[in-house]
Scaffold this motif. Structure first.
Motif, PDB file in Angstrom:
ATOM      1  N   ASP A   1     -20.235  44.376  10.774  1.00 54.42           N
ATOM      2  CA  ASP A   1     -20.945  45.350  11.611  1.00 54.42           C
ATOM      3  C   ASP A   1     -22.457  45.144  11.583  1.00 54.42           C
ATOM      4  O   ASP A   1     -23.140  45.401  12.577  1.00 54.42           O
ATOM      5  CB  ASP A   1     -20.599  46.776  11.157  1.00 54.42           C
ATOM      6  CG  ASP A   1     -21.223  47.822  12.083  1.00 54.42           C
ATOM      7  OD1 ASP A   1     -20.958  47.771  13.295  1.00 54.42           O
ATOM      8  OD2 ASP A   1     -21.995  48.654  11.581  1.00 54.42           O
ATOM      9  N   TYR A   2     -22.974  44.671  10.457  1.00 55.56           N
ATOM     10  CA  TYR A   2     -24.424  44.436  10.384  1.00 55.56           C
ATOM     11  C   TYR A   2     -24.881  43.378  11.394  1.00 55.56           C
ATOM     12  O   TYR A   2     -26.017  43.421  11.873  1.00 55.56           O
ATOM     13  CB  TYR A   2     -24.822  43.967   8.980  1.00 55.56           C
ATOM     14  CG  TYR A   2     -24.714  45.033   7.928  1.00 55.56           C
ATOM     15  CD1 TYR A   2     -25.540  46.161   7.953  1.00 55.56           C
ATOM     16  CD2 TYR A   2     -23.797  44.914   6.880  1.00 55.56           C
ATOM     17  CE1 TYR A   2     -25.453  47.130   6.963  1.00 55.56           C
ATOM     18  CE2 TYR A   2     -23.704  45.886   5.897  1.00 55.56           C
ATOM     19  CZ  TYR A   2     -24.529  47.000   5.944  1.00 55.56           C
ATOM     20  OH  TYR A   2     -24.439  47.962   4.967  1.00 55.56           O
TER      21      TYR A   2
ATOM     22  N   ASN B   1     -38.970  44.805   7.948  1.00 54.85           N
ATOM     23  CA  ASN B   1     -39.006  44.398   9.361  1.00 54.85           C
ATOM     24  C   ASN B   1     -37.621  44.209   9.977  1.00 54.85           C
ATOM     25  O   ASN B   1     -37.404  43.289  10.783  1.00 54.85           O
ATOM     26  CB  ASN B   1     -39.827  43.111   9.526  1.00 54.85           C
ATOM     27  CG  ASN B   1     -41.253  43.252   9.044  1.00 54.85           C
ATOM     28  OD1 ASN B   1     -41.866  44.300   9.226  1.00 54.85           O
ATOM     29  ND2 ASN B   1     -41.770  42.216   8.403  1.00 54.85           N
ATOM     30  N   ASN B   2     -36.674  45.058   9.604  1.00 51.49           N
ATOM     31  CA  ASN B   2     -35.315  45.033  10.164  1.00 51.49           C
ATOM     32  C   ASN B   2     -34.593  43.704   9.921  1.00 51.49           C
ATOM     33  O   ASN B   2     -33.686  43.335  10.675  1.00 51.49           O
ATOM     34  CB  ASN B   2     -35.334  45.330  11.676  1.00 51.49           C
ATOM     35  CG  ASN B   2     -35.864  46.717  11.984  1.00 51.49           C
ATOM     36  OD1 ASN B   2     -35.527  47.684  11.305  1.00 51.49           O
ATOM     37  ND2 ASN B   2     -36.715  46.821  12.997  1.00 51.49           N
ATOM     38  N   GLN B   3     -34.976  42.998   8.884  1.00 53.97           N
ATOM     39  CA  GLN B   3     -34.339  41.728   8.569  1.00 53.97           C
ATOM     40  C   GLN B   3     -33.379  41.882   7.389  1.00 53.97           C
ATOM     41  O   GLN B   3     -33.623  42.680   6.483  1.00 53.97           O
ATOM     42  CB  GLN B   3     -35.383  40.656   8.245  1.00 53.97           C
ATOM     43  CG  GLN B   3     -36.227  40.258   9.440  1.00 53.97           C
ATOM     44  CD  GLN B   3     -37.187  39.123   9.126  1.00 53.97           C
ATOM     45  OE1 GLN B   3     -37.318  38.694   7.979  1.00 53.97           O
ATOM     46  NE2 GLN B   3     -37.873  38.631  10.149  1.00 53.97           N
TER      47      GLN B   3
ATOM     48  N   PRO C   1     -32.136  48.262  14.131  1.00 56.59           N
ATOM     49  CA  PRO C   1     -32.833  49.178  13.211  1.00 56.59           C
ATOM     50  C   PRO C   1     -31.960  50.334  12.731  1.00 56.59           C
ATOM     51  O   PRO C   1     -32.136  50.824  11.612  1.00 56.59           O
ATOM     52  CB  PRO C   1     -34.014  49.689  14.041  1.00 56.59           C
ATOM     53  CG  PRO C   1     -34.248  48.623  15.058  1.00 56.59           C
ATOM     54  CD  PRO C   1     -32.901  48.045  15.372  1.00 56.59           C
ATOM     55  N   ALA C   2     -30.995  50.753  13.551  1.00 55.78           N
ATOM     56  CA  ALA C   2     -30.113  51.861  13.156  1.00 55.78           C
ATOM     57  C   ALA C   2     -29.189  51.466  12.008  1.00 55.78           C
ATOM     58  O   ALA C   2     -28.688  52.337  11.281  1.00 55.78           O
ATOM     59  CB  ALA C   2     -29.295  52.319  14.360  1.00 55.78           C
TER      60      ALA C   2
END
Length: 542
Positions: free
Chosen positions: A286-287, A251-253, A220-221
């Motif tokens: 990084d993602y 939704n953090n996707q 989420p960050a």
């Protein structure tokens, strides 16, 4: 056993955005004019949306026209696109470029197109459209005059040996006054219709790309809802048309994907492995650190645009959506144009049915298309995709000139060539050694296919057919090093070494229905046909 026959005014093949929009528009017009029209939509996926795969950064223009109160009705457009970034990737770095105006996503939404299709099916069924998933249209039916009179679904319960099994059920004939074909890119029935009616006699060849996509749940960050990133350049060479996307959904996707033009020249290229390399780039990696991959899929997409649109109407039927090829490549979008063409075809069909002209060719549909914003939109960008045939830098330079100076009104039109003719002999090209997957950010084909939920009844005829079974070993292997082993993103094709010599093994149960083999095979020896209904991938949220 005889086939059951069902009669409708309109049968629509394919429950994607185009097919469902056509069905909804037909029923809207029927209600507005107090004129009953029976409409049936059949879909080869196990459920509506099962085979739908797109980026997708969705432009709601056609949806606004079709269902103006879509927000109140709960359409799954929840995440507005808030920020655009356009990057040129080198092997270890990137340069941020100005975002081309066509790629400005203000007012658009980052969505799952499969979920939108599911919602559209609910709207269609509420209007009493009959929607039948799990039924694959395998045959076009013609009357005595050679006019299309509908389609037949494939038989169920045929063994690999071609014999009927104990649970054999014959297909169903769906007869209609008009049949709308909305099969998506490289539709198998569309290919038959094209040959029978010469639908491509007066246009450029259709060209395609292969799109490979994954869905990830990330930290989420690191999640930035509405962020839209497009890239060009690495990992492909400057001669190969390609681009990637990273869309931050709800939704953090995030949805990440790579599209490679199927006119690439080097037979050693593996689009799947290029995609795995892409995710390792410093601008993207990084993602995915510490994230979870939750879905995988692949699908061909049409890239020919304006000059590759075929004849749209023929006796008894029409082509709508991506099976005809209305994608706006510079915009990286085709769902809005697919929906609109479905709506236009519905309007033409309804008028003919209302006036009792059901035997007419629907010439009103291509006329409506030529007057529409779809035609205008595609014409303005017609030269951008083919300009990249001269390489990445030449394509970028010309695209800027065409966009800012000519504004899409250049007094010339560039043309396309057939993708399968572009491969060079393997001996003339550089061999590519791909890094082994790390199992964290990059993966192998089989674990990826597992995530696609692909399933086929194994004891059925192989739906990937060879016109000449000897060609893969006598031509493709010695000349092109069997490129089907690499261009297929699902591990379907495999050269097996045996005492008698090499042979091509077809692992048809792995097929994700991307259609790449039907397009890219250099000898056009592979023919993709539909397997039993409900076979193939079952994409969640793609």
């Amino acid at each position: 056993m005889e086939r059951e026959v069902m009669e409708f005014d309109v049968v629509i093949v394919g429950a994607g955005p185009a097919g469902l929009s056509a069905a909804i528009r037909l029923k809207q017009l029927a209600a507005e004019n107090d004129h009953e029209v029976s409409v049936c939509v059949i879909e080869k996926g196990s459920e509506v949306g099962a085979h739908i795969l797109a980026g997708a950064c969705f432009e709601p223009r056609a949806l606004n026209e079709l269902i103006p109160d879509w927000k109140e009705k709960g359409a799954p457009l929840n995440q507005p696109a808030d920020e655009d970034r356009f990057l040129l990737l080198t092997e270890s770095n990137h340069i941020r470029l100005p975002t081309p105006p066509q790629m400005n996503n203000h007012g658009n939404y980052v969505i799952s197109l499969g979920n939108l299709a599911r919602w559209l099916a609910e709207q269609a069924e509420a209007l009493e459209v009959e929607v039948y998933p799990g039924f694959a249209a395998a045959e076009v039916l013609y009357d005595e005059q050679g006019r299309v009179k509908g389609v037949a679904t494939g038989d169920l319960g045929i063994g690999r040996d071609g014999e009927q099994k104990s649970g054999y059920t014959p297909g169903v004939e769906l007869h209609a006054k008009y049949t709308l074909f909305a099969e998506g890119a490289r539709g198998s029935l569309t290919r038959m219709l094209t040959d029978k009616f010469g639908l491509r006699d007066n246009c450029d060849p259709q060209t395609y790309g292969i799109g490979i996509k994954e869905l990830w749940e990330i930290d989420p960050a690191k999640h930035k809802p509405g962020l839209v990133i497009h890239t060009i350049g690495w990992p492909l060479d400057t001669k190969t048309y390609s681009g990637s996307f990273l869309y931050h959904m709800e939704n953090n996707q995030v949805a990440v994907g790579l599209v490679i033009g199927l006119d690439y020249q080097n037979p050693h290229i593996s689009p799947f492995d290029e995609f795995q390399r892409l995710k390792q780039h410093p601008a993207l990696r990084d993602y995915f650190e510490g994230a979870k991959r939750i879905a995988y899929g692949a699908r061909a997409l049409t890239e020919g645009g304006f000059q590759s649109v075929p004849q749209l109407a023929f006796p008894g039927g029409v082509l709508i959506g991506c099976t005809a090829g209305f994608m706006n490549v510079p915009k990286v979008k085709g769902s809005h144009t697919a929906m609109k063409t479905g709506m236009l075809a519905a309007e033409a069909a309804f008028e003919a049915l209302k006036e009792g002209r059901a035997n007419d060719v629907l010439d009103a549909y291509p006329a409506l298309y030529e007057q529409s914003w779809v035609h205008q939109e595609l014409k303005k960008v017609r030269n951008i995709r083919p300009s990249f045939n001269k390489g990445l830098l030449a394509g970028l330079a010309y695209s800027a000139l065409d966009t800012y100076l000519f504004r899409g009104n250049a007094p010339w039109t560039f043309h396309h060539h057939e993708d399968h003719k572009s491969l060079k002999p393997a001996s003339a090209c550089k061999k590519i050694v791909y890094p082994k997957p790390d199992g964290k950010i990059s993966f192998d084909k089989l674990s990826s296919v597992f995530l696609s939920n692909t399933n086929h009844e194994e004891d059925q005829p192989i739906h990937l057919r060879l016109k000449d079974p000897s060609v893969p070993v006598t031509v493709n292997l010695p000349t092109y090093d069997a490129p089907e082993q690499r261009y297929c993103p699902a591990g379907v094709y495999e050269i097996v070494q045996e005492d008698a010599g090499p042979r091509l093994q077809i692992n048809a149960q792995n097929c994700v229905h991307c259609k790449t083999c039907d397009i890219k095979d250099p000898t056009q020896n592979i023919v993709w046909t539909v397997p039993e209904g409900a076979g193939g991938p079952n994409y969640p949220n793609m």
